[in-house]
Scaffold this motif. Structure first.
Motif, PDB file in Angstrom:
ATOM      1  N   ALA A 142       0.863  -1.184   0.000  1.00 36.47           N
ATOM      2  CA  ALA A 142       0.000   0.000   0.000  1.00 36.47           C
ATOM      3  C   ALA A 142       0.897   1.231   0.000  1.00 36.47           C
ATOM      4  CB  ALA A 142      -0.930  -0.018   1.209  1.00 36.47           C
ATOM      5  N   ASN A 143       1.208   1.706  -1.191  1.00 35.54           N
ATOM      6  CA  ASN A 143       2.183   2.779  -1.364  1.00 35.54           C
ATOM      7  C   ASN A 143       1.552   4.097  -1.786  1.00 35.54           C
ATOM      8  OD1 ASN A 143       4.951   3.947  -2.238  1.00 35.54           O
ATOM      9  ND2 ASN A 143       3.758   3.947  -4.129  1.00 35.54           N
ATOM     10  N   ALA A 144       0.425   4.062  -2.484  1.00 35.83           N
ATOM     11  CA  ALA A 144      -0.160   5.281  -3.050  1.00 35.83           C
ATOM     12  C   ALA A 144      -0.549   6.268  -1.959  1.00 35.83           C
ATOM     13  CB  ALA A 144      -1.386   4.925  -3.895  1.00 35.83           C
ATOM     14  N   SER A 145      -0.206   7.528  -2.165  1.00 34.78           N
ATOM     15  CA  SER A 145      -0.606   8.564  -1.212  1.00 34.78           C
ATOM     16  C   SER A 145      -0.341   9.942  -1.806  1.00 34.78           C
ATOM     17  CB  SER A 145       0.136   8.428   0.122  1.00 34.78           C
ATOM     18  OG  SER A 145       1.510   8.779  -0.022  1.00 34.78           O
ATOM     19  N   ILE A 146      -0.957  10.948  -1.211  1.00 35.29           N
ATOM     20  CA  ILE A 146      -0.716  12.339  -1.552  1.00 35.29           C
ATOM     21  C   ILE A 146      -0.035  12.997  -0.363  1.00 35.29           C
ATOM     22  CG2 ILE A 146      -1.792  14.563  -2.120  1.00 35.29           C
ATOM     23  CD1 ILE A 146      -4.129  12.997  -3.305  1.00 35.29           C
ATOM     24  N   SER A 147       0.955  13.829  -0.625  1.00 30.48           N
ATOM     25  CA  SER A 147       1.619  14.580   0.437  1.00 30.48           C
ATOM     26  C   SER A 147       1.217  16.046   0.354  1.00 30.48           C
ATOM     27  CB  SER A 147       3.140  14.415   0.337  1.00 30.48           C
ATOM     28  OG  SER A 147       3.759  14.957   1.497  1.00 30.48           O
ATOM     29  N   GLN A 148       1.767  16.837   1.236  1.00 31.58           N
ATOM     30  CA  GLN A 148       1.370  18.235   1.330  1.00 31.58           C
ATOM     31  C   GLN A 148       2.569  19.114   1.660  1.00 31.58           C
ATOM     32  OE1 GLN A 148      -0.703  17.587   5.487  1.00 31.58           O
ATOM     33  NE2 GLN A 148      -0.224  19.763   5.264  1.00 31.58           N
ATOM     34  N   ARG A 149       2.381  20.410   1.490  1.00 32.07           N
ATOM     35  CA  ARG A 149       3.376  21.419   1.861  1.00 32.07           C
ATOM     36  C   ARG A 149       2.588  22.648   2.294  1.00 32.07           C
ATOM     37  NH1 ARG A 149       7.967  23.655  -2.374  1.00 32.07           N
ATOM     38  NH2 ARG A 149       8.824  25.307  -1.047  1.00 32.07           N
ATOM     39  N   SER A 178      -3.726 -17.133   0.906  1.00 28.05           N
ATOM     40  CA  SER A 178      -2.333 -17.396   0.528  1.00 28.05           C
ATOM     41  C   SER A 178      -1.360 -17.200   1.689  1.00 28.05           C
ATOM     42  CB  SER A 178      -1.929 -16.475  -0.630  1.00 28.05           C
ATOM     43  OG  SER A 178      -1.958 -15.114  -0.227  1.00 28.05           O
ATOM     44  N   ARG A 179      -1.884 -16.849   2.878  1.00 35.07           N
ATOM     45  CA  ARG A 179      -1.030 -16.518   4.030  1.00 35.07           C
ATOM     46  C   ARG A 179       0.002 -15.478   3.582  1.00 35.07           C
ATOM     47  NH1 ARG A 179      -1.511 -20.467   8.106  1.00 35.07           N
ATOM     48  NH2 ARG A 179       0.606 -20.099   8.870  1.00 35.07           N
ATOM     49  N   GLY A 180      -0.528 -14.424   2.989  1.00 37.63           N
ATOM     50  CA  GLY A 180       0.300 -13.459   2.289  1.00 37.63           C
ATOM     51  C   GLY A 180       0.881 -12.364   3.163  1.00 37.63           C
ATOM     52  N   SER A 181       1.295 -11.286   2.496  1.00 36.53           N
ATOM     53  CA  SER A 181       2.020 -10.201   3.143  1.00 36.53           C
ATOM     54  C   SER A 181       1.409  -8.862   2.771  1.00 36.53           C
ATOM     55  CB  SER A 181       3.492 -10.226   2.708  1.00 36.53           C
ATOM     56  OG  SER A 181       4.190  -9.087   3.181  1.00 36.53           O
ATOM     57  N   VAL A 182       1.261  -7.992   3.779  1.00 34.63           N
ATOM     58  CA  VAL A 182       0.774  -6.624   3.581  1.00 34.63           C
ATOM     59  C   VAL A 182       1.814  -5.668   4.129  1.00 34.63           C
ATOM     60  CG1 VAL A 182      -1.039  -4.952   4.104  1.00 34.63           C
ATOM     61  CG2 VAL A 182      -1.611  -7.379   3.838  1.00 34.63           C
ATOM     62  N   THR A 183       2.224  -4.709   3.305  1.00 35.38           N
ATOM     63  CA  THR A 183       3.177  -3.702   3.748  1.00 35.38           C
ATOM     64  C   THR A 183       2.595  -2.322   3.498  1.00 35.38           C
ATOM     65  OG1 THR A 183       5.141  -5.063   3.400  1.00 35.38           O
ATOM     66  CG2 THR A 183       5.455  -2.687   3.373  1.00 35.38           C
ATOM     67  N   PHE A 184       2.476  -1.548   4.579  1.00 35.15           N
ATOM     68  CA  PHE A 184       2.040  -0.162   4.481  1.00 35.15           C
ATOM     69  C   PHE A 184       3.276   0.724   4.361  1.00 35.15           C
ATOM     70  CE2 PHE A 184      -1.378  -1.951   7.321  1.00 35.15           C
ATOM     71  CZ  PHE A 184      -2.383  -1.939   6.360  1.00 35.15           C
ATOM     72  N   ILE A 185       3.306   1.584   3.352  1.00 33.95           N
ATOM     73  CA  ILE A 185       4.416   2.511   3.204  1.00 33.95           C
ATOM     74  C   ILE A 185       4.094   3.779   3.987  1.00 33.95           C
ATOM     75  CG2 ILE A 185       5.859   3.807   1.614  1.00 33.95           C
ATOM     76  CD1 ILE A 185       6.133   0.726   1.488  1.00 33.95           C
ATOM     77  N   SER A 186       4.845   3.985   5.063  1.00 32.17           N
ATOM     78  CA  SER A 186       4.678   5.155   5.918  1.00 32.17           C
ATOM     79  C   SER A 186       5.894   6.070   5.728  1.00 32.17           C
ATOM     80  CB  SER A 186       4.515   4.717   7.379  1.00 32.17           C
ATOM     81  OG  SER A 186       4.267   5.824   8.218  1.00 32.17           O
ATOM     82  N   SER A 187       6.165   6.898   6.697  1.00 29.37           N
ATOM     83  CA  SER A 187       7.225   7.898   6.586  1.00 29.37           C
ATOM     84  C   SER A 187       7.877   8.115   7.927  1.00 29.37           C
ATOM     85  CB  SER A 187       6.627   9.219   6.077  1.00 29.37           C
ATOM     86  OG  SER A 187       7.536  10.282   6.226  1.00 29.37           O
ATOM     87  N   ILE A 188       9.140   8.543   7.902  1.00 27.80           N
ATOM     88  CA  ILE A 188       9.795   8.884   9.172  1.00 27.80           C
ATOM     89  C   ILE A 188       9.128  10.111   9.792  1.00 27.80           C
ATOM     90  CG2 ILE A 188      11.998   7.851   8.526  1.00 27.80           C
ATOM     91  CD1 ILE A 188      13.077  10.669   7.994  1.00 27.80           C
ATOM     92  N   SER A 189       8.442  10.919   8.983  1.00 26.48           N
ATOM     93  CA  SER A 189       7.749  12.087   9.538  1.00 26.48           C
ATOM     94  C   SER A 189       6.573  11.671  10.409  1.00 26.48           C
ATOM     95  CB  SER A 189       7.273  13.005   8.412  1.00 26.48           C
ATOM     96  OG  SER A 189       6.345  12.363   7.586  1.00 26.48           O
ATOM     97  N   ALA A 190       6.109  10.432  10.275  1.00 25.97           N
ATOM     98  CA  ALA A 190       5.030   9.942  11.130  1.00 25.97           C
ATOM     99  C   ALA A 190       5.530   9.598  12.530  1.00 25.97           C
ATOM    100  CB  ALA A 190       4.387   8.710  10.509  1.00 25.97           C
ATOM    101  N   LEU A 191       6.852   9.469  12.699  1.00 24.15           N
ATOM    102  CA  LEU A 191       7.403   9.070  13.989  1.00 24.15           C
ATOM    103  C   LEU A 191       7.371  10.208  14.999  1.00 24.15           C
ATOM    104  CD1 LEU A 191      10.502   7.110  12.629  1.00 24.15           C
ATOM    105  CD2 LEU A 191       8.355   6.145  13.476  1.00 24.15           C
TER     106      LEU A 191
END
Length: 301
Positions: free
Chosen positions: A120-127, A163-176
């Motif tokens: 899950a990589n799709a996202s919009i960022s902001q400034r 399928s006993r599969g895998s889910v990866t969320f793409i987050s950011s270091i700014s979320a920390l």
């Protein structure tokens, strides 16, 4: 063979070819590589980190369904990967639309017959600073980062469980630790961490993997844009080149995270420093951010 007699008026017309009468069969999957026989969906993979993650998964033996909202760019990426000998399909879909996500998952099943990996990589960022943002812009950014991950997962979950599969969320270091001029983006990315944790608890024992990758500063495509306070696309804020990883480097780390089925991966020394300071000395972390806001305003604006 077809009968050579003329068709009766009582019978439906014959198909123009034998293939037209048959449902499409899934394509044979690659047999070599660490992900041989596996099928992945990478959202937001028409460009940037998503495109390079799709390329890295293909190189490791997976068949990949590409996704994006810009049909021409998505098709160009598909052609590039197919020309390199990789097994890919593409689906134009807005991942904040649940029906579109169902179509995306259906594409994987139709083309390849199964689903093992969701990135899950799709996202919009902001400034934009919070006080200046229009409410609908905040919602657009937040929706892309939260529902843009939740809806593809919801549509894909039965098949990933099978399928006993895998889910990866793409987050950011700014979320920390949060980042000024990124309120909606940081909130959305932080939500993915708790979502992954909750799903691990709810689905414990099913064999499915939930992980989060916190991306650090990364080189962007030249035409990369984020939203300003009024929702207009603007260039991303300045990032010192020496702090940036290439998209290929980040993609390699994501694929390693998936292969090892890690719960969390923080990319870069800066990312780990932020994580440690936020955990053990949060007031120091805030002092550093406030200091950089005064001395390096172009870092945020």
């Amino acid at each position: 063979m077809f009968d050579s007699q003329p068709a009766s008026a009582d019978l439906p017309p014959a198909p123009s070819s034998p293939a037209a009468a048959l449902p499409q069969l899934p394509q044979p999957l690659p047999r070599t590589g660490q992900f041989a026989g596996r099928v992945a969906i990478v959202t937001g993979s028409e460009s940037g980190i998503g495109r390079e993650t799709a390329r890295a998964l293909c190189a490791a033996g997976a068949a990949v369904v590409l996704n994006g909202r810009q049909a021409e760019r998505l098709e160009l990426t598909r052609q590039q990967l197919a020309a390199a000998g990789y097994l890919v399909a593409a689906c134009v879909a807005d991942v904040t639309d649940y029906a579109a996500c169902e179509t995306l998952v259906a594409t994987a099943l139709r083309e390849f017959g199964r689903l093992d990996i969701l990135v899950a990589n799709a996202s919009i960022s902001q400034r934009a600073y919070f006080a200046d943002m229009q409410p609908d812009v905040f919602r657009q950014v937040l929706d892309s980062n939260v529902y843009g991950a939740v809806f593809p997962l919801k549509a894909a979950l039965p098949h990933l469980l099978a399928s006993r599969g895998s889910v990866t969320f793409i987050s950011s270091i700014s979320a920390l630790n949060g980042m000024p001029s990124g309120s909606a983006y940081c909130a959305g990315k932080a939500a993915l961490t708790n979502l992954a944790h909750t799903l691990r608890l709810e689905l414990d024992g099913t064999g499915i993997h939930f992980g989060v990758v916190h991306i650090g500063f990364t080189q962007n495509d030249d035409d990369k844009r984020v939203l300003d306070a009024q929702g207009q696309p603007v260039p991303i804020a300045h990032r010192p080149p020496r702090w940036q990883k290439t998209q290929a480097e980040v993609a390699a780390i994501i694929v390693k995270h998936i292969r090892r089925r890690r719960q969390r991966t923080v990319i870069s020394a800066l990312g780990w420093l932020i994580a440690i300071v936020h955990t053990y000395a949060p007031r120091l972390g805030d002092w550093v951010v406030l200091t950089t806001m005064r001395r390096m305003r172009n870092f945020y604006e």
